[in-house]
Motif scaffolding. Structure first.
Motif, PDB file in Angstrom:
ATOM      1  N   LYS A  14     -17.815   3.790 -39.097  1.00  0.00           N
ATOM      2  CA  LYS A  14     -17.522   3.204 -37.787  1.00  0.00           C
ATOM      3  C   LYS A  14     -17.140   1.728 -37.920  1.00  0.00           C
ATOM      4  N   GLN A  15     -17.627   1.038 -38.981  1.00  0.00           N
ATOM      5  CA  GLN A  15     -17.227  -0.355 -39.204  1.00  0.00           C
ATOM      6  C   GLN A  15     -15.725  -0.431 -39.502  1.00  0.00           C
ATOM      7  N   TRP A  18     -13.822   0.345 -36.245  1.00  0.00           N
ATOM      8  CA  TRP A  18     -13.932  -0.839 -35.386  1.00  0.00           C
ATOM      9  C   TRP A  18     -12.924  -1.894 -35.819  1.00  0.00           C
ATOM     10  N   ASP A  68     -20.844  -4.437 -28.322  1.00  0.00           N
ATOM     11  CA  ASP A  68     -21.902  -4.114 -29.277  1.00  0.00           C
ATOM     12  C   ASP A  68     -21.164  -3.743 -30.559  1.00  0.00           C
ATOM     13  N   ASN A  70     -19.257  -2.607 -33.689  1.00  0.00           N
ATOM     14  CA  ASN A  70     -19.215  -1.328 -34.402  1.00  0.00           C
ATOM     15  C   ASN A  70     -19.708  -0.143 -33.574  1.00  0.00           C
ATOM     16  N   ASN A  71     -20.038  -0.367 -32.309  1.00  0.00           N
ATOM     17  CA  ASN A  71     -20.557   0.700 -31.453  1.00  0.00           C
ATOM     18  C   ASN A  71     -19.816   0.850 -30.130  1.00  0.00           C
ATOM     19  N   THR A  72     -19.714  -0.239 -29.365  1.00  0.00           N
ATOM     20  CA  THR A  72     -19.193  -0.148 -27.994  1.00  0.00           C
ATOM     21  C   THR A  72     -18.366  -1.380 -27.634  1.00  0.00           C
ATOM     22  N   PHE A 104     -16.279   3.960 -27.568  1.00  0.00           N
ATOM     23  CA  PHE A 104     -17.604   4.281 -28.093  1.00  0.00           C
ATOM     24  C   PHE A 104     -17.440   4.899 -29.477  1.00  0.00           C
ATOM     25  N   LYS A 106     -19.493   6.608 -32.807  1.00  0.00           N
ATOM     26  CA  LYS A 106     -20.724   7.206 -33.330  1.00  0.00           C
ATOM     27  C   LYS A 106     -20.386   7.796 -34.691  1.00  0.00           C
ATOM     28  N   GLU A 107     -21.261   7.533 -35.677  1.00  0.00           N
ATOM     29  CA  GLU A 107     -21.005   8.001 -37.038  1.00  0.00           C
ATOM     30  C   GLU A 107     -22.076   8.976 -37.482  1.00  0.00           C
ATOM     31  N   THR A 112     -16.622   9.289 -38.149  1.00  0.00           N
ATOM     32  CA  THR A 112     -16.818   8.527 -36.912  1.00  0.00           C
ATOM     33  C   THR A 112     -16.138   9.250 -35.764  1.00  0.00           C
TER      34      THR A 112
END
Length: 146
Positions: A14-15, A18, A68, A70-72, A104, A106-107, A112
């Motif tokens: 996810k990084q 992102w 947030d 790497n997440n949101t 959004f 998620k991993e 991801t």
């Protein structure tokens, strides 16, 4: 407003996804699906403005509602830009001002899941249903390259 949702699974952390979404090098690549010359100008901090622009300085003024890393990421669209200048609200722009665009990530097991949720006008629904899957395919290609 219409709610639209798009999802894609990407074989990358996810990084990495992102980074593809928001860095200055790859952002113009995946958003070229919408318009050539796309770019985003921001300090990328929660509460800050973001200018989503094309090569002529036309586009949107938005605010980062939630960040947030790497997440949101959630944007609230505030208005329009024309030739690099923020336009005053008019009846047409007021129909979609305040619409949100959310990402959004998620991993699980090195994959991801990227979900994009948009709220917009009925007028833009067909366009986004056609273009967003293509843009997310480019995100996938870029994130899976290395």
């Amino acid at each position: 407003m219409e709610r639209l949702e798009f999802n894609i699974d990407i074989n990358a952390s996810k990084q990495k996804v992102w980074n593809v979404l928001w860095n200055d090098t790859t952002y113009p690549q995946w958003t070229a699906v919408f318009t050539e010359g796309s770019r985003a100008e921001s300090d990328w901090k929660e509460g800050s403005k973001v200018l989503f622009l094309d090569g002529k300085g036309d586009g949107l003024v938005s605010k980062i509602e939630t960040l947030d890393e790497n997440n949101t990421m959630v944007f609230k669209h505030l208005g329009e830009m024309s030739k690099g200048v923020e336009k005053p609200s008019d009846a047409k722009s007021m129909e979609w001002e305040g619409a949100t665009e959310s990402y959004f990530l998620k991993e699980a097991d090195g994959v991801t899941s990227l979900e994009v949720e948009l709220f917009g006008t009925e007028e833009h629904k067909t366009y986004f249903e056609s273009m967003f899957p293509k843009a997310l395919d480019v995100v996938k290609q870029l994130a899976e390259q290395s």
